[in-house]
Design an enzyme around this catalytic site. Structure first.
Site, PDB file in Angstrom:
ATOM      1  N   ASP A   1       0.506  -1.109  -0.024  1.00 39.34           N
ATOM      2  CA  ASP A   1      -0.029   0.191  -0.089  1.00 39.34           C
ATOM      3  C   ASP A   1       1.164   1.340   0.271  1.00 39.34           C
ATOM      4  OD1 ASP A   1       0.737  -0.138   2.081  1.00 39.34           O
ATOM      5  OD2 ASP A   1      -0.412  -0.028   3.936  1.00 39.34           O
TER       6      ASP A   1
ATOM      7  N   ARG B   1      13.680  25.005  -0.631  1.00 36.07           N
ATOM      8  CA  ARG B   1      12.831  26.314  -1.475  1.00 36.07           C
ATOM      9  C   ARG B   1      12.023  27.070  -1.196  1.00 36.07           C
ATOM     10  NH1 ARG B   1      14.587  23.306  -7.013  1.00 36.07           N
ATOM     11  NH2 ARG B   1      14.262  21.629  -6.018  1.00 36.07           N
ATOM     12  N   GLN B   2      11.099  26.428  -0.153  1.00 32.21           N
ATOM     13  CA  GLN B   2       9.716  27.291   0.098  1.00 32.21           C
ATOM     14  C   GLN B   2       9.925  27.513   1.566  1.00 32.21           C
ATOM     15  OE1 GLN B   2       6.789  27.477  -1.308  1.00 32.21           O
ATOM     16  NE2 GLN B   2       6.088  28.329   0.071  1.00 32.21           N
TER      17      GLN B   2
ATOM     18  N   ASP C   1      22.661  32.668 -11.363  1.00 34.84           N
ATOM     19  CA  ASP C   1      21.425  33.274 -10.891  1.00 34.84           C
ATOM     20  C   ASP C   1      22.274  34.441  -9.407  1.00 34.84           C
ATOM     21  OD1 ASP C   1      21.527  32.092  -8.689  1.00 34.84           O
ATOM     22  OD2 ASP C   1      19.408  31.592  -9.525  1.00 34.84           O
TER      23      ASP C   1
ATOM     24  N   LYS D   1      19.225  36.159 -14.017  1.00 36.33           N
ATOM     25  CA  LYS D   1      18.264  34.848 -14.655  1.00 36.33           C
ATOM     26  C   LYS D   1      16.615  35.546 -13.689  1.00 36.33           C
ATOM     27  CE  LYS D   1      17.368  30.901 -11.704  1.00 36.33           C
ATOM     28  NZ  LYS D   1      17.298  29.862 -11.101  1.00 36.33           N
TER      29      LYS D   1
ATOM     30  N   ASP E   1      26.142  25.832  -9.259  1.00 40.34           N
ATOM     31  CA  ASP E   1      24.715  25.848  -8.584  1.00 40.34           C
ATOM     32  C   ASP E   1      25.032  25.542  -7.555  1.00 40.34           C
ATOM     33  OD1 ASP E   1      22.878  27.124  -7.917  1.00 40.34           O
ATOM     34  OD2 ASP E   1      21.488  26.756 -10.330  1.00 40.34           O
TER      35      ASP E   1
ATOM     36  N   SER F   1      18.255  20.612 -10.884  1.00 37.64           N
ATOM     37  CA  SER F   1      16.527  20.091 -10.910  1.00 37.64           C
ATOM     38  C   SER F   1      16.662  19.217 -12.120  1.00 37.64           C
ATOM     39  CB  SER F   1      15.435  20.820 -10.249  1.00 37.64           C
ATOM     40  OG  SER F   1      14.670  19.808  -9.821  1.00 37.64           O
TER      41      SER F   1
ATOM     42  N   GLY G   1      17.008  23.186 -15.978  1.00 37.36           N
ATOM     43  CA  GLY G   1      16.597  23.916 -17.137  1.00 37.36           C
ATOM     44  C   GLY G   1      17.775  25.008 -17.259  1.00 37.36           C
TER      45      GLY G   1
HETATM   46  C1  R5P Z   1      17.108  28.162  -7.916  1.00 39.69           C
HETATM   47  O1  R5P Z   1      17.230  29.055  -6.698  1.00 39.69           O
HETATM   48  C2  R5P Z   1      18.421  27.311  -7.229  1.00 39.69           C
HETATM   49  O2  R5P Z   1      19.357  27.526  -6.819  1.00 39.69           O
HETATM   50  C3  R5P Z   1      18.161  26.191  -9.104  1.00 39.69           C
HETATM   51  O3  R5P Z   1      19.408  27.287 -10.061  1.00 39.69           O
HETATM   52  C4  R5P Z   1      17.117  26.321  -9.423  1.00 39.69           C
HETATM   53  O4  R5P Z   1      16.628  25.100  -7.843  1.00 39.69           O
HETATM   54  C5  R5P Z   1      18.203  25.151 -10.421  1.00 39.69           C
HETATM   55  O5  R5P Z   1      16.578  24.292 -10.897  1.00 39.69           O
HETATM   56  P1  R5P Z   1      16.990  23.558 -12.483  1.00 39.69           P
HETATM   57  O6  R5P Z   1      17.084  22.894 -12.469  1.00 39.69           O
HETATM   58  O7  R5P Z   1      14.965  22.799 -12.174  1.00 39.69           O
HETATM   59  O8  R5P Z   1      16.620  24.376 -13.531  1.00 39.69           O
END
Ligand code: R5P
Length: 280
Positions: A33, A90-91, A160, A183, A209, A213, A216
């Site tokens: 489950d 991030r939240q 960024d 960015k 960075d 994730s 992108g």
């Molecule tokens: C955002 O502020 C983080 O520092 C990363 O730049 C972000 O989480 C990367 O996410 P993704 O690979 O989806 O663009």
């Protein structure tokens, strides 16, 4: 006593070997489950325990909470939680009313059954304030900088502005130039990176960075830099989530992609184990 969380088996083993520690395996399984079961393979009564468990994907987060409970239940003397990648970072605030502050909810749950908390490159240092116990954030940027030297970079770049302090630390470590890009996030998978006047022509670049994730951000940053004449572009990060087709996205544009073992994968070329050596 190091407790080898199932989310971080390789990092756990590296810590055991480097610091000559006793260790305990964790059995983890998922019922039909979807419920998760964990149990410790050995006795931890009266031991100072160091639990190593990453929190990506979500299953690892639930395992973390349950293993903490198992350690307490088994009568450990202390429990110190090492979370190499702290998810939901991030939240860390309300962006719109009605939201949860997810990282605070997780921090509060962790500290219910912990004496101390350690992590690596928390996306936001604000998260440390959610803890009342000892909470420490270590940076892997110097380790990433040293690893970057394999590619002989002329310059290190943050994709960024939010990451500029991190990249500065890395660039100072290996005595290289650094800069950052502008960015704008359009949605969860799409970002826009504006061309910026960085003298990049003919240069070898490492973009650093905290998180990759969907890939992108890195892809867009690499594209901009190549358009402006960069000779090579390498992408490095602390936490490599590589969601969906992130590998394909990045491999077609970057000369190499590397990350640490805060999340273990075939790209986690370097270990964050040295960041925790003083604990043992
Ligand atoms: C955002 O502020 C983080 O520092 C990363 O730049 C972000 O989480 C990367 O996410 P993704 O690979 O989806 O663009």
């Amino acid at each position: 006593m190091l407790i080898k969380g199932p989310g971080s088996p390789e990092l756990s083993e590296r810590l055991v070997e480097r610091n000559d520690l006793e260790s305990v395996e964790v059995n983890s399984k998922v019922f039909p489950d979807g419920e998760i079961y964990v149990s410790l393979s050995d006795d931890v009564e009266d031991k100072d325990c160091y639990l190593v468990q990453t929190t990506y994907p979500n299953r690892r987060l639930l395992e973390l909470f349950f293993i903490q409970d198992a350690i307490i239940e088994a009568g450990a003397k202390s429990i110190n939680v090492i979370v190499p990648y702290f998810s939901y970072a991030r939240q860390d605030q309300l962006f719109e009313s009605g939201e949860a502050i997810s990282s605070r909810a997780i921090a509060e749950r962790i500290q219910l059954q912990a004496d101390s908390f350690y992590s690596v490159d928390l996306h936001s240092e604000k998260i440390l304030d959610f803890f009342d116990i000892r909470a420490v954030n270590r940076s892997a940027m110097r380790l990433l900088a040293v690893h970057s030297q394999l590619h002989n970079p002329d310059i290190l770049i943050s994709p960024d502005e939010g990451g500029k302090e991190r990249v500065k630390v890395a660039a100072d470590e290996i005595d290289r130039d650094w800069d950052y890009l502008e960015k704008k996030r359009i949605d969860g998978e799409t970002v826009e990176i504006k061309p910026k006047n960085i003298r990049i022509e003919g240069k070898k670049v490492v973009i650093l960075d905290d998180i990759i994730s969907t890939g992108g951000t890195m892809r867009e940053a690499a594209r901009q830099l190549l358009e402006q004449g960069a000779e090579e572009v390498h992408a490095g990060c602390t936490h490599g989530l590589f969601v969906g087709d992130a590998y394909e996205k990045l491999d077609e544009i970057c000369d190499s992609v590397f990350c640490t073992d805060t999340i273990e994968s075939d790209r986690s070329d370097l270990t964050v184990a040295p960041l925790f050596e003083e604990l043992f």
